[in-house]
Design a protein around this motif. Sequence first.
Motif, mmCIF file in Angstrom:
data_model
loop_
_atom_site.group_PDB
_atom_site.id
_atom_site.type_symbol
_atom_site.label_atom_id
_atom_site.label_comp_id
_atom_site.label_asym_id
_atom_site.label_seq_id
_atom_site.Cartn_x
_atom_site.Cartn_y
_atom_site.Cartn_z
ATOM 1 N N MET A 61 0.845 -1.198 0.000
ATOM 2 C CA MET A 61 0.000 0.000 0.000
ATOM 3 C C MET A 61 0.877 1.244 0.000
ATOM 4 N N GLN A 62 0.603 2.152 -0.916
ATOM 5 C CA GLN A 62 1.405 3.362 -1.033
ATOM 6 C C GLN A 62 1.105 4.339 0.113
ATOM 7 N N PRO A 63 2.138 4.988 0.686
ATOM 8 C CA PRO A 63 1.886 6.003 1.717
ATOM 9 C C PRO A 63 1.364 7.294 1.096
ATOM 10 N N LEU A 64 0.603 8.036 1.869
ATOM 11 C CA LEU A 64 0.078 9.328 1.431
ATOM 12 C C LEU A 64 0.992 10.426 1.948
ATOM 13 N N PHE A 65 1.489 11.266 1.037
ATOM 14 C CA PHE A 65 2.377 12.363 1.406
ATOM 15 C C PHE A 65 1.592 13.671 1.430
ATOM 16 N N GLU A 66 1.742 14.425 2.508
ATOM 17 C CA GLU A 66 1.149 15.759 2.593
ATOM 18 C C GLU A 66 2.276 16.784 2.543
ATOM 19 N N HIS A 67 2.198 17.707 1.594
ATOM 20 C CA HIS A 67 3.274 18.682 1.432
ATOM 21 C C HIS A 67 2.728 19.959 0.808
ATOM 22 N N ARG A 68 3.593 20.938 0.625
ATOM 23 C CA ARG A 68 3.213 22.225 0.045
ATOM 24 C C ARG A 68 3.742 22.320 -1.383
ATOM 25 N N LEU A 69 2.940 22.950 -2.226
ATOM 26 C CA LEU A 69 3.317 23.219 -3.605
ATOM 27 C C LEU A 69 2.979 24.667 -3.934
ATOM 28 N N THR A 70 3.657 25.226 -4.915
ATOM 29 C CA THR A 70 3.259 26.515 -5.463
ATOM 30 C C THR A 70 2.958 26.316 -6.938
ATOM 31 N N LEU A 71 1.716 26.603 -7.314
ATOM 32 C CA LEU A 71 1.243 26.395 -8.679
ATOM 33 C C LEU A 71 0.563 27.662 -9.172
ATOM 34 N N ALA A 72 1.004 28.157 -10.327
ATOM 35 C CA ALA A 72 0.445 29.371 -10.916
ATOM 36 C C ALA A 72 0.506 30.547 -9.938
ATOM 37 N N GLY A 73 1.505 30.537 -9.061
ATOM 38 C CA GLY A 73 1.686 31.623 -8.110
ATOM 39 C C GLY A 73 0.943 31.453 -6.800
ATOM 40 N N TYR A 74 0.196 30.364 -6.624
ATOM 41 C CA TYR A 74 -0.562 30.126 -5.398
ATOM 42 C C TYR A 74 0.109 29.004 -4.603
ATOM 43 N N ALA A 75 0.453 29.282 -3.356
ATOM 44 C CA ALA A 75 0.932 28.218 -2.468
ATOM 45 C C ALA A 75 -0.276 27.412 -2.006
ATOM 46 N N THR A 76 -0.125 26.101 -1.978
ATOM 47 C CA THR A 76 -1.255 25.255 -1.624
ATOM 48 C C THR A 76 -0.777 24.001 -0.912
ATOM 49 N N ARG A 77 -1.729 23.246 -0.379
ATOM 50 C CA ARG A 77 -1.457 21.979 0.292
ATOM 51 C C ARG A 77 -1.803 20.839 -0.657
ATOM 52 N N ALA A 78 -0.919 19.841 -0.703
ATOM 53 C CA ALA A 78 -1.126 18.696 -1.578
ATOM 54 C C ALA A 78 -1.161 17.408 -0.775
ATOM 55 N N LEU A 79 -2.053 16.514 -1.164
ATOM 56 C CA LEU A 79 -2.081 15.141 -0.677
ATOM 57 C C LEU A 79 -1.733 14.276 -1.884
ATOM 58 N N GLU A 80 -0.588 13.590 -1.819
ATOM 59 C CA GLU A 80 -0.079 12.920 -3.015
ATOM 60 C C GLU A 80 0.201 11.442 -2.766
ATOM 61 N N LEU A 81 -0.168 10.659 -3.772
ATOM 62 C CA LEU A 81 0.158 9.241 -3.808
ATOM 63 C C LEU A 81 1.085 8.980 -4.987
#
Length: 284
Positions: A1-21
Amino acid sequence: MQPLFEHRLTLAGYATRALELEGEGPPLLLLHGYSDSADTWRLLLDRLARVGRRALALDLPGFGAADRLDAGEPVLAQLRRFAGAALEWLDAEGPIVCGNSLGGCVGLLAAEEPDLGLGGVVAVAPAGLDMAGWFRVIERDPVLRSALAAPVPIPRRVLHRVVGEVYKRLAFHRPRDIDPRVVRAFASHFSDRAVTGRMLATGRRLLPELRGCLSPERIRCPVLLVWGTKDVMVFQTGASRVLDAVEDSALVTIERCGHCPQLEAPDRLAELLLDFPASLAQAA
């Protein structure tokens, strides 16, 4: 089972929170609805992790833990640009956008841009087709109005309880069956009356933008529409606009389900996503 990573990204100039598999297959970009956050996809992400599917859920600008929207630019234009940047960041062939409500609308807008190279869109009760009076219902809710109009500061726990009750009544067909943690996660982003008021102001900005915002005849990728049969927030009748205009499109309904199948029917939605586009052909 893959772990879920929570991190920050900046996309199109907006900083946001990501939940990534991390995983295999065409990546799934998951976009939430108005006043929601990436947390709405956690049950679905759990199902995707079990089979090793790559996926990315994001807080849209103006919501969750993302940067605020620019007051001087239309909301949908900002969200559309943000989604395009997210798809570029994924840097993969044939990504699939799955969006609920406002996120479904943004996914369909992205599908109108052939340069993004989408493998398809799974639009879950997308806004912008045939709108119910969802925002008026939210704004006129007597409990919410009383809380916002109170002459004294509202304790955060009280505000969260009010927001959670409104959320349960409007989003779900079976609110008693919803895990309390889901409701707490939704309400947690309403930190005070100022944030709640800003969210309502965003809704007022969105209403006129959503009317006539979509041009389904421009979409060339496969589109699967998913609706709960008990959705009281967005009318299913709007599906005909996409079904009539997009050759490779179909509609799937989920019985005894409200506006958020990712929370009331995560197994069924995961099945549709993992089988896409085969699930589209089967539905058609």
